[in-house]
Design a protein around this motif. Structure first.
Motif, PDB file in Angstrom:
ATOM      1  N   GLU A 221       0.851  -1.189  -0.047  1.00  0.00           N
ATOM      2  CA  GLU A 221      -0.042  -0.023  -0.063  1.00  0.00           C
ATOM      3  C   GLU A 221       1.043   1.289   0.024  1.00  0.00           C
ATOM      4  OE1 GLU A 221      -3.822  -0.830   2.268  1.00  0.00           O
ATOM      5  OE2 GLU A 221      -2.613  -1.763   3.655  1.00  0.00           O
ATOM      6  N   GLY A 222       1.898   1.376  -0.690  1.00  0.00           N
ATOM      7  CA  GLY A 222       2.843   2.540  -0.809  1.00  0.00           C
ATOM      8  C   GLY A 222       3.855   2.599   0.176  1.00  0.00           C
ATOM      9  N   GLN A 223       3.952   1.712   1.131  1.00  0.00           N
ATOM     10  CA  GLN A 223       4.729   1.833   2.315  1.00  0.00           C
ATOM     11  C   GLN A 223       6.107   1.266   1.878  1.00  0.00           C
ATOM     12  OE1 GLN A 223       3.183   1.689   6.604  1.00  0.00           O
ATOM     13  NE2 GLN A 223       1.585   0.562   5.475  1.00  0.00           N
ATOM     14  N   ARG A 224       6.221   0.067   1.038  1.00  0.00           N
ATOM     15  CA  ARG A 224       7.454  -0.122   0.610  1.00  0.00           C
ATOM     16  C   ARG A 224       8.065   0.342  -0.842  1.00  0.00           C
ATOM     17  NH1 ARG A 224       6.473  -5.704   1.162  1.00  0.00           N
ATOM     18  NH2 ARG A 224       7.366  -5.877   3.271  1.00  0.00           N
ATOM     19  N   THR A 225       6.955   0.459  -1.627  1.00  0.00           N
ATOM     20  CA  THR A 225       7.345   1.280  -3.070  1.00  0.00           C
ATOM     21  C   THR A 225       5.932   1.580  -3.505  1.00  0.00           C
ATOM     22  OG1 THR A 225       6.938  -1.033  -4.306  1.00  0.00           O
ATOM     23  CG2 THR A 225       9.182  -0.576  -3.581  1.00  0.00           C
ATOM     24  N   TRP A 226       6.219   2.429  -4.544  1.00  0.00           N
ATOM     25  CA  TRP A 226       5.039   3.004  -5.112  1.00  0.00           C
ATOM     26  C   TRP A 226       4.768   2.634  -6.428  1.00  0.00           C
ATOM     27  CZ3 TRP A 226       3.307   8.777  -4.327  1.00  0.00           C
ATOM     28  CH2 TRP A 226       3.253   9.109  -2.781  1.00  0.00           C
ATOM     29  N   THR A 227       3.788   1.831  -6.814  1.00  0.00           N
ATOM     30  CA  THR A 227       3.298   1.536  -8.078  1.00  0.00           C
ATOM     31  C   THR A 227       2.348   2.550  -8.444  1.00  0.00           C
ATOM     32  OG1 THR A 227       1.575   0.089  -7.291  1.00  0.00           O
ATOM     33  CG2 THR A 227       3.449  -0.960  -8.038  1.00  0.00           C
ATOM     34  N   LEU A 228       2.074   2.893  -9.990  1.00  0.00           N
ATOM     35  CA  LEU A 228       1.208   3.691 -10.296  1.00  0.00           C
ATOM     36  C   LEU A 228      -0.104   4.010  -9.668  1.00  0.00           C
ATOM     37  CD1 LEU A 228       0.243   6.198 -12.224  1.00  0.00           C
ATOM     38  CD2 LEU A 228      -0.007   4.380 -13.983  1.00  0.00           C
ATOM     39  N   ASP A 229      -0.543   2.655  -9.205  1.00  0.00           N
ATOM     40  CA  ASP A 229      -1.894   2.714  -8.323  1.00  0.00           C
ATOM     41  C   ASP A 229      -1.977   3.163  -7.096  1.00  0.00           C
ATOM     42  OD1 ASP A 229      -0.724   0.213  -8.262  1.00  0.00           O
ATOM     43  OD2 ASP A 229      -2.347  -0.951  -8.136  1.00  0.00           O
ATOM     44  N   TYR A 230      -0.983   3.500  -6.291  1.00  0.00           N
ATOM     45  CA  TYR A 230      -0.798   4.201  -5.346  1.00  0.00           C
ATOM     46  C   TYR A 230      -0.555   5.456  -5.460  1.00  0.00           C
ATOM     47  CZ  TYR A 230      -2.026  -0.396  -2.972  1.00  0.00           C
ATOM     48  OH  TYR A 230      -2.406  -1.460  -2.334  1.00  0.00           O
ATOM     49  N   THR A 231      -0.481   5.943  -6.528  1.00  0.00           N
ATOM     50  CA  THR A 231      -0.458   7.595  -6.499  1.00  0.00           C
ATOM     51  C   THR A 231      -1.823   8.148  -6.543  1.00  0.00           C
ATOM     52  OG1 THR A 231      -0.461   7.453  -9.208  1.00  0.00           O
ATOM     53  CG2 THR A 231       1.688   7.309  -7.763  1.00  0.00           C
ATOM     54  N   LEU A 232      -2.089   9.386  -6.331  1.00  0.00           N
ATOM     55  CA  LEU A 232      -3.620   9.694  -6.517  1.00  0.00           C
ATOM     56  C   LEU A 232      -3.959   9.429  -7.783  1.00  0.00           C
ATOM     57  CD1 LEU A 232      -6.167  11.004  -5.314  1.00  0.00           C
ATOM     58  CD2 LEU A 232      -4.837  13.274  -6.000  1.00  0.00           C
TER      59      LEU A 232
ATOM     60  N   GLY B  10      -3.471   7.075 -10.325  1.00  0.00           N
ATOM     61  CA  GLY B  10      -3.725   5.818 -10.461  1.00  0.00           C
ATOM     62  C   GLY B  10      -4.955   5.343  -9.452  1.00  0.00           C
ATOM     63  N   TYR B  11      -4.979   5.848  -8.364  1.00  0.00           N
ATOM     64  CA  TYR B  11      -5.855   5.132  -7.230  1.00  0.00           C
ATOM     65  C   TYR B  11      -7.013   5.446  -7.702  1.00  0.00           C
ATOM     66  CZ  TYR B  11      -7.956   4.324  -2.650  1.00  0.00           C
ATOM     67  OH  TYR B  11      -8.746   3.782  -1.723  1.00  0.00           O
ATOM     68  N   LEU B  12      -7.122   6.664  -8.052  1.00  0.00           N
ATOM     69  CA  LEU B  12      -8.629   7.203  -8.477  1.00  0.00           C
ATOM     70  C   LEU B  12      -9.365   6.176  -9.640  1.00  0.00           C
ATOM     71  CD1 LEU B  12      -8.189  10.887  -8.427  1.00  0.00           C
ATOM     72  CD2 LEU B  12      -9.205   9.754  -6.781  1.00  0.00           C
ATOM     73  N   ILE B  13      -8.649   5.757 -10.286  1.00  0.00           N
ATOM     74  CA  ILE B  13      -9.151   5.079 -11.587  1.00  0.00           C
ATOM     75  C   ILE B  13      -9.098   3.551 -11.431  1.00  0.00           C
ATOM     76  CG2 ILE B  13      -9.332   5.035 -13.985  1.00  0.00           C
ATOM     77  CD1 ILE B  13      -9.871   7.911 -12.663  1.00  0.00           C
ATOM     78  N   ASN B  14      -8.223   3.222 -10.511  1.00  0.00           N
ATOM     79  CA  ASN B  14      -7.754   1.566 -10.805  1.00  0.00           C
ATOM     80  C   ASN B  14      -8.909   0.877 -10.472  1.00  0.00           C
ATOM     81  OD1 ASN B  14      -5.825  -0.296 -10.782  1.00  0.00           O
ATOM     82  ND2 ASN B  14      -5.721  -0.456  -8.651  1.00  0.00           N
ATOM     83  N   GLY B  15      -8.858  -0.337 -11.482  1.00  0.00           N
ATOM     84  CA  GLY B  15     -10.220  -1.249 -11.265  1.00  0.00           C
ATOM     85  C   GLY B  15     -11.206  -0.980 -12.101  1.00  0.00           C
ATOM     86  N   PHE B  16     -11.291   0.051 -12.671  1.00  0.00           N
ATOM     87  CA  PHE B  16     -12.461   0.319 -13.583  1.00  0.00           C
ATOM     88  C   PHE B  16     -12.526   0.369 -15.132  1.00  0.00           C
ATOM     89  CE2 PHE B  16     -13.002   3.091  -9.577  1.00  0.00           C
ATOM     90  CZ  PHE B  16     -14.080   2.227  -9.003  1.00  0.00           C
TER      91      PHE B  16
END
Lengths: 317, 317
Positions: free
Chosen positions: A124-135, A137-143
Motif C-alpha cells: 500500500e505504498g509503504q514499501r514502494t509506489w506503483t502507479l496505482d498508489y499515486t492519487l 492511479g488510485y482514483l481510476i484503478n480497477g474500472f
C-alpha cells in the motif's frame, strides 16, 4: 434450393456482421459503474486524508479539489465514442492530480501475470509506489468506463483492454497518459518487475505500456539506478532470466539512456513474499528451519562420528 | 505570601482542570472528516463492485443500499456527545451491512503492534479476512468521528482510543459491535495473530477487543480449529511463546468452549512475510541460498574428503 442456400448464406454473413458490430460496439468488458462519480469523489477525499497512502504529502494533497478533478477526468471521455479517446485527452487531469513520488520509491511492472506480486510487494505504498498508489492511479484503478457517443456514459459494456487499439480508448488512453507521467516523475532508485514465464518474454517492446510510455520517458539525470526483478513463481521453472535475450534488450535500452541497472533473478526479498503461500516447498525452506537443520546436521554428525571412530579404532588397535 | 501562594495554587488547579477538560472534551484524536459521508458512500459503492475484496459475494452485495447504510450508521453517533455512544447503538447498521465471511477465512488479531503484519498477510482479503476487509469494517476503517452534542458533527477533534472508557464512544463502540458480529459470523478454520513482545503479554483479558467481543462470541459448533500465531519481528527476541502463561490462558478459554486449537511460534508462512524487509538477516536465509549452501557444504565436503583420505592412506600403507 440454391437461392434458399444463398439467402441462408447472406443471413449468416449479416448475423456474423451484427455479432462483430455488437462485440466491438458494445465492448467485451463491464460498462461504466453507475456510481462512478461517487466512487471517484469518495476515493479522492479518502486519499486526501492520508490513510490510503501513508507516505503521500498531505500539504500537497490539501490543494486538490476532488470535484474539479472529476470534471477534468470526465471531460476526457464522457459523452464520446468509447474508442475516440487519446492519451493526450487526459493531460489536464493527470497534471492536476499529480503528486510527488518520493525518491527511490517508484516501482514499474509489465504484464498482468506479475501484477498481484508487485501490488502485494508495494505494501500500500509503504514499501514502494506503483502507479496505482499515486492519487492519479488510485482514483481510476480497477474500472472500465466509456462514453456512449451521445453525451452520456455507457453503463452496459465498454471495450476490453486493447480492443480499440494500443493505448487508445477511454481506459487504455488514461493508463498510457498516467504511465507516462509516473515515469517522468520517478527519481532515484527505481524498480521494474517481470514474470520470467511471461509468454513472449519478460520485457517486450511491442504494445507494452512499460516500454512505450514508461521506459522511454524516464529522465536519465533523475534515475540513479534501475533494479530489474525477473520473478518466477514457486513451483515453476524460470523460462527467462537476467541473461536472456528479452532482458538483454532492456539492458541495451537502459545503456543507451545511460541509466545504470542491476538485474536480479528471484531476489530474496520478493521470493520471501512468493513463499508465503508455499512455505512447505523445498525452495522456501529456511536454513534455520528445524527440519532442514536436522537433515543437514545428520550427515555432518554421521561424518564426524565416523572420523572419531576411525581415530578411536586406530588408537586401540 | 501564604495567601498569594494559595491563590497561585488555586490557579494551577483551575488551569489543570481546564487542561483536562479541554483534552477530554475536545479529544486528542482528529475530528470527523468533513467529507465523511462522501467517503462512506464512495467506499460502499466501490466495495459493491467486487474489486475491493474479490472474494465477497456480489449477489449478496447487490442488495446493499449505501445511502440507507449511511443513515443507519450515522444515526448511532451523529449529533450525540462523543462519549455518549454504546456498542448496541450500531446494531442495526452492523446487521444491515453484514455479508457472509467465507469458511476458513476469518482472521482475528489483538494489539496494534501486530496490525500491519496481519493486514499485509490478509492480502486484501484474498488470503484471509480481517474485520477491515468485510463491508462493515471497510466502510469505517481508519476514521475518527464523533458528534458535537448539538445535532451535528465535530470536525475539530474526537476522543482518542479508550478515552471515553473501554468500548464506549462513537469510534470504540462501533468497533466493539463490529468485532462481536465478525466473531459470530466466523466459521471453520480461524486464526488469531499476536505480537510476542506485546507489553502485558500477547493475549490479554482486560480491555481487549479480541477477548471481550470476539473470543467470547465465537460459536463452538462453527469453529473447527483456531490457529494461534505468536509472532516475533525479525531482529527481536520473543518475549512470549506458545507455552507462556499469557497464551496458556487463551488455550484454557478455548478448552472451556471446546474449540480445538494449534499454536505456532513464528510459523513459516508469516515469517516469510516478516523476512521481506530483512532478507539479509541470518534467520531469513534460505536453505538453498548460494551463500548458505556453500557454508554448509564446505564442512560436509571437508569431512567426506577427510574420510576418503583416510581410506586412501590406509590402502596405500
Amino acid at each position: 434450393m440454391s437461392k434458399t442456400s444463398s439467402e441462408a448464406g447472406s443471413l449468416v454473413v449479416v448475423a456474423c456482421c451484427c455479432l462483430v458490430l455488437f462485440i466491438v460496439g458494445a465492448g467485451a468488458a463491464p460498462g461504466t459503474p453507475s456510481a462512478f462519480r461517487d466512487i471517484f469523489i469518495g476515493r479522492c477525499e479518502d486519499y486526501k486524508l492520508g490513510g490510503i497512502n501513508k507516505l503521500a504529502d498531505l500539504s500537497e494533497l490539501s490543494s486538490k479539489n476532488c470535484s474539479e478533478l472529476w470534471e477534468l477526468f470526465s471531460v476526457a471521455w464522457l459523452g464520446k465514442e468509447p474508442c475516440d479517446v487519446e492519451p493526450n485527452d487526459y493531460k489536464d487531469f493527470v497534471e492536476s492530480a499529480s503528486i510527488t513520488i518520493p525518491k527511490d520509491m517508484s516501482n514499474f511492472w509489465d504484464g498482468w501475470d506479475i501484477y498481484d506480486t508487485v501490488r502485494s510487494y508495494s505494501r500500500e505504498g509503504q514499501r514502494t509506489w506503483t502507479l496505482d498508489y499515486t492519487l492519479i492511479g488510485y482514483l481510476i484503478n480497477g474500472f472500465y468506463f466509456c462514453g456512449d457517443g451521445k453525451g452520456g456514459v455507457n453503463t452496459e459494456s465498454c471495450p476490453d483492454d486493447g480492443e480499440c487499439g494500443f493505448a487508445v480508448g477511454a481506459v487504455d488512453a488514461f493508463w498510457a497518459e498516467a504511465s507516462k507521467h509516473f515515469s517522468i516523475s520517478a527519481e532515484g532508485l527505481s524498480r521494474v518487475f517481470f514474470n520470467s514465464s511471461r509468454p513472449g518474454g519478460p520485457f517486450q517492446t511491442e504494445e507494452s505500456f512499460f516500454s512505450e510510455f514508461e521506459l522511454c520517458n524516464l529522465t536519465p539525470e533523475k534515475i540513479s539506478l534501475m533494479d530489474i526483478y525477473v520473478l518466477t513463481d514457486v513451483r515453476q521453472s524460470p523460462q527467462h532470466d537476467c541473461d536472456s535475450v528479452s532482458i538483454n534488450n532492456l539492458k541495451s535500452i537502459l545503456d543507451s539512456k545511460s541509466i545504470p541497472y542491476n538485474c536480479w533473478d528471484n531476489p530474496r526479498d520478493v521470493f520471501h513474499q512468493l513463499c508465503i503461500d508455499y512455505d512447505d516447498h523445498e525452495d522456501c525452506t529456511f536454513l534455520n528451519d528445524d527440519g532442514a537443520v536436522h537433515k543437514q546436521s545428520f550427515f555432518l554428525i554421521t561424518c564426524i562420528a565416523f572420523i572419531v571412530l576411525q581415530f578411536t579404532t586406530k588408537d586401540t588397535s
